[in-house]
Design a protein around this motif. Structure first.
Motif, PDB file in Angstrom:
ATOM      1  N   GLN A 171     -12.666  -4.110  -2.856  1.00 10.52           N
ATOM      2  CA  GLN A 171     -13.236  -2.833  -2.420  1.00 10.52           C
ATOM      3  C   GLN A 171     -14.281  -3.067  -1.335  1.00 10.52           C
ATOM      4  O   GLN A 171     -14.602  -2.163  -0.572  1.00 10.52           O
ATOM      5  CB  GLN A 171     -13.865  -2.087  -3.606  1.00 10.52           C
ATOM      6  N   GLU A 187      -4.311  -1.666   5.690  1.00 12.09           N
ATOM      7  CA  GLU A 187      -5.126  -2.511   4.815  1.00 12.09           C
ATOM      8  C   GLU A 187      -5.984  -3.478   5.627  1.00 12.09           C
ATOM      9  O   GLU A 187      -7.140  -3.754   5.259  1.00 12.09           O
ATOM     10  CB  GLU A 187      -4.228  -3.277   3.839  1.00 12.09           C
ATOM     11  N   LEU A 235     -10.134  -3.379   5.182  1.00 10.23           N
ATOM     12  CA  LEU A 235     -10.941  -4.533   4.775  1.00 10.23           C
ATOM     13  C   LEU A 235     -11.758  -5.108   5.922  1.00 10.23           C
ATOM     14  O   LEU A 235     -12.863  -5.634   5.707  1.00 10.23           O
ATOM     15  CB  LEU A 235     -10.040  -5.632   4.201  1.00 10.23           C
ATOM     16  N   ARG A 279      -1.865  -9.200   1.856  1.00 12.92           N
ATOM     17  CA  ARG A 279      -0.875  -8.584   0.964  1.00 12.92           C
ATOM     18  C   ARG A 279      -0.030  -9.661   0.296  1.00 12.92           C
ATOM     19  O   ARG A 279      -0.093 -10.839   0.657  1.00 12.92           O
ATOM     20  CB  ARG A 279       0.044  -7.633   1.736  1.00 12.92           C
ATOM     21  N   GLN A 280       0.769  -9.219  -0.673  1.00 14.59           N
ATOM     22  CA  GLN A 280       1.731 -10.100  -1.332  1.00 14.59           C
ATOM     23  C   GLN A 280       2.774 -10.538  -0.317  1.00 14.59           C
ATOM     24  O   GLN A 280       3.297  -9.726   0.448  1.00 14.59           O
ATOM     25  CB  GLN A 280       2.411  -9.342  -2.482  1.00 14.59           C
ATOM     26  N   PRO A 332      -5.914 -11.049  -3.515  1.00  9.52           N
ATOM     27  CA  PRO A 332      -6.767 -10.311  -4.457  1.00  9.52           C
ATOM     28  C   PRO A 332      -7.084  -8.910  -3.945  1.00  9.52           C
ATOM     29  O   PRO A 332      -7.053  -8.643  -2.739  1.00  9.52           O
ATOM     30  CB  PRO A 332      -8.046 -11.170  -4.527  1.00  9.52           C
ATOM     31  N   GLU A 333      -7.404  -8.025  -4.866  1.00  9.55           N
ATOM     32  CA  GLU A 333      -7.842  -6.676  -4.492  1.00  9.55           C
ATOM     33  C   GLU A 333      -9.340  -6.695  -4.209  1.00  9.55           C
ATOM     34  O   GLU A 333     -10.112  -7.288  -4.950  1.00  9.55           O
ATOM     35  CB  GLU A 333      -7.535  -5.684  -5.612  1.00  9.55           C
TER      36      GLU A 333
END
Length: 210
Positions: free
Chosen positions: A144, A169, A173, A57-58, A141-142
């Motif tokens: 999928q 998250e 992932l 995450r950020q 980065p995002e």
């Protein structure tokens, strides 16, 4: 300098330079983000993944500036003197860094990135590149895609770099992930509690889970 490019650098190191087909990858903090990205873009390269006190995450900032920016600026402000011995240089740089970095262990770790040049010393890191790409470095980065292989997240018990709000998250992932906490450790888990950290990592590596 992006996480994607650094992930490709890891692949080049492992395959082209070391001649390996796969590896166990471990990374701390920003290195943890690089390790996560590498496993997500090159899943066949990584057998097991260990992420130390980092989340996908950020990174939060305090007062508009992250600790990464603070450290980079502190390192850039250091004035190396000519004709100093290594011990004299370390004492001098340590005094300069104390203005920004209060923890002795952090300063000692940062000073491992100093190398000798012809007449003095210099940082071996590309600090300008880190500064120019700061916003990318504190983000993530995002994706999928997922990395389904065994994954360990090691959290410092006194650190807020992995929060309960990050778990969704993390498990999206990295569906095979486990999260272990090293009690009494801050962000620098491996240097603050090395024995406890090693026990957690060795236990994970000994697990034969596929």
């Amino acid at each position: 300098m992006t996480f994607d490019l650094m992930g490709k650098d890891i692949r080049s190191l492992v395959v082209d330079k070391l001649g390996l087909s796969n590896c166990i990858l471990i990374g701390h903090s920003m290195g943890g983000k690089v390790a996560m990205v590498t496993s997500l873009i090159e899943p066949s390269l990584v057998d097991k993944l260990i992420v130390v006190d980092s989340a996908p995450r950020q990174q939060r900032t305090s007062g508009g500036e992250s600790w990464v920016m603070e450290y980079i600026n502190a390192m850039l402000s250091v004035k190396f003197k000519e004709n100093q011995s290594p011990s004299e240089m370390r004492k001098d740089v340590d005094l300069q860094l104390q203005k920004t970095m209060s923890e002795d262990a952090v300063r000692q770790f940062i000073m491992k990135n100093i190398r000798k040049n012809n007449t003095s010393f210099e940082w071996q890191l590309n600090l300008k590149a880190l500064l120019d790409n700061h916003d990318d470095m504190i983000g993530f980065p995002e994706f999928q895609s997922t990395f389904p292989k065994p994954t360990l997240f090691v959290k410092g018990g006194c650190s807020d770099y992995i929060l309960p709000s990050d778990h969704t998250e993390i498990f999206r992932l990295f569906p095979s992930a486990t999260i272990e906490t090293v009690e009494g450790a801050g962000h620098w888990v491996h240097s603050e509690k090395p024995n406890d950290f090693l026990q957690v990592v060795k236990r994970f590596l000994a697990n034969k889970q596929e």
